[in-house]
Design a protein around this motif. Sequence first.
Motif, PDB file in Angstrom:
ATOM      1  N   ASP A 117       0.850  -1.192   0.000  1.00  0.00           N
ATOM      2  CA  ASP A 117       0.000   0.000   0.000  1.00  0.00           C
ATOM      3  C   ASP A 117       0.886   1.243   0.000  1.00  0.00           C
ATOM      4  O   ASP A 117       1.647   1.465   0.946  1.00  0.00           O
ATOM      5  N   SER A 119       0.167   4.145   0.591  1.00  0.00           N
ATOM      6  CA  SER A 119      -0.139   5.109   1.649  1.00  0.00           C
ATOM      7  C   SER A 119       0.830   4.990   2.818  1.00  0.00           C
ATOM      8  O   SER A 119       0.902   5.877   3.672  1.00  0.00           O
ATOM      9  N   PRO A 124      -2.695   8.679   4.288  1.00  0.00           N
ATOM     10  CA  PRO A 124      -4.004   8.302   3.741  1.00  0.00           C
ATOM     11  C   PRO A 124      -4.532   9.252   2.681  1.00  0.00           C
ATOM     12  O   PRO A 124      -5.319   8.853   1.815  1.00  0.00           O
ATOM     13  N   ASP A 125      -4.103  10.511   2.717  1.00  0.00           N
ATOM     14  CA  ASP A 125      -4.630  11.499   1.768  1.00  0.00           C
ATOM     15  C   ASP A 125      -3.562  12.058   0.828  1.00  0.00           C
ATOM     16  O   ASP A 125      -3.855  12.906  -0.007  1.00  0.00           O
ATOM     17  N   THR A 147      -0.567  -3.591  -9.623  1.00  0.00           N
ATOM     18  CA  THR A 147      -1.703  -4.487  -9.864  1.00  0.00           C
ATOM     19  C   THR A 147      -1.375  -5.893  -9.396  1.00  0.00           C
ATOM     20  O   THR A 147      -2.174  -6.547  -8.707  1.00  0.00           O
ATOM     21  N   GLY A 151      -2.186  -3.598  -5.060  1.00  0.00           N
ATOM     22  CA  GLY A 151      -2.283  -2.246  -4.513  1.00  0.00           C
ATOM     23  C   GLY A 151      -2.739  -1.179  -5.485  1.00  0.00           C
ATOM     24  O   GLY A 151      -2.860  -0.005  -5.105  1.00  0.00           O
ATOM     25  N   TRP A 152      -2.998  -1.543  -6.757  1.00  0.00           N
ATOM     26  CA  TRP A 152      -3.311  -0.525  -7.762  1.00  0.00           C
ATOM     27  C   TRP A 152      -4.659   0.157  -7.498  1.00  0.00           C
ATOM     28  O   TRP A 152      -4.773   1.384  -7.608  1.00  0.00           O
ATOM     29  N   ALA A 153      -5.686  -0.600  -7.174  1.00  0.00           N
ATOM     30  CA  ALA A 153      -7.026  -0.023  -7.009  1.00  0.00           C
ATOM     31  C   ALA A 153      -7.035   1.075  -5.946  1.00  0.00           C
ATOM     32  O   ALA A 153      -7.700   2.105  -6.105  1.00  0.00           O
ATOM     33  N   LYS A 154      -6.280   0.872  -4.888  1.00  0.00           N
ATOM     34  CA  LYS A 154      -6.231   1.880  -3.819  1.00  0.00           C
ATOM     35  C   LYS A 154      -5.322   3.044  -4.199  1.00  0.00           C
ATOM     36  O   LYS A 154      -5.576   4.194  -3.802  1.00  0.00           O
ATOM     37  N   ALA A 155      -4.263   2.770  -4.964  1.00  0.00           N
ATOM     38  CA  ALA A 155      -3.286   3.812  -5.295  1.00  0.00           C
ATOM     39  C   ALA A 155      -3.747   4.718  -6.428  1.00  0.00           C
ATOM     40  O   ALA A 155      -3.433   5.914  -6.444  1.00  0.00           O
ATOM     41  N   GLU A 156      -4.468   4.176  -7.393  1.00  0.00           N
ATOM     42  CA  GLU A 156      -4.798   4.949  -8.596  1.00  0.00           C
ATOM     43  C   GLU A 156      -5.519   6.263  -8.319  1.00  0.00           C
ATOM     44  O   GLU A 156      -5.191   7.296  -8.932  1.00  0.00           O
ATOM     45  N   ARG A 158      -5.151   8.390  -6.147  1.00  0.00           N
ATOM     46  CA  ARG A 158      -4.251   9.406  -5.599  1.00  0.00           C
ATOM     47  C   ARG A 158      -3.038   9.660  -6.499  1.00  0.00           C
ATOM     48  O   ARG A 158      -2.085  10.311  -6.103  1.00  0.00           O
TER      49      ARG A 158
END
Length: 245
Positions: A117, A119, A124-125, A147, A151-156, A158
């Motif tokens: 992740d 983050s 987180p932001d 991917t 972790g891609w879905a959460k990173a994209e 931002r």
Amino acid sequence: MLPLLLLAGSPAAARDPARIYAASSLTEAITAIADAYAATGKPRPVLVLAASSALARQIERGAAPGVFVSADTEWTDYLAKRGLTVKNSRRLIAGNRLVIVVPRDRARTVKIAPGFDLSALTGPDGRWTTGDPDAVPVGRYAKAALTGLGGWAKAEPRLARAENVRAALAFVERGDLAAGIVYATDAKASGKVAVAATFPAATHPPIVYPALLTKGAEAEARAFLTFLSSRQARAILDAQGFRRP
């Protein structure tokens, strides 16, 4: 769109110099190679440096460099399928690694593992950067790695998409963004970032730099392409941190 970076050849050259389109991550290496080539008595090539995607599209729209050096095989394949390259001229000249960088004054390290992740570095932001994954090779490699790690879905959401890898590097150098995914050689060339982690090679497609002749290439372009595979050019690439393909 950021302008292409044009490095002119020597005006004193008696013959027309080759025109070389090269990925921006090669900036220091290709400049040193061009200098070494000129030191042999040849005209110093004119270098145009930008994202491989931008350069390939320029060629598609009618630009006529003699040599194109991409940061992946997809953009050389793209041009080859359109009949814009010289058949059987492609050769791999270098490889690279994918790293995460942070501003040097905020240096820290993280472990890359399944479920990674970003983050952990951005908060987180916070936001991060790499080349636009829809076109720029470094972004494509970064998307593939994240991917595969989950972790891609959460990173994209931002992600601040950069025009090329050097633009991404600059965002982190200035401290505008908390982290960036660039090549190991970009981190080596900068004194303003620290490497937080290196992606295992198995997490993304091999990072390679194919060079080829474009349609209509003349003798100087052919000579420079040959020089790119010389021991002298290889030594320069090694010194800049590029891997052997």
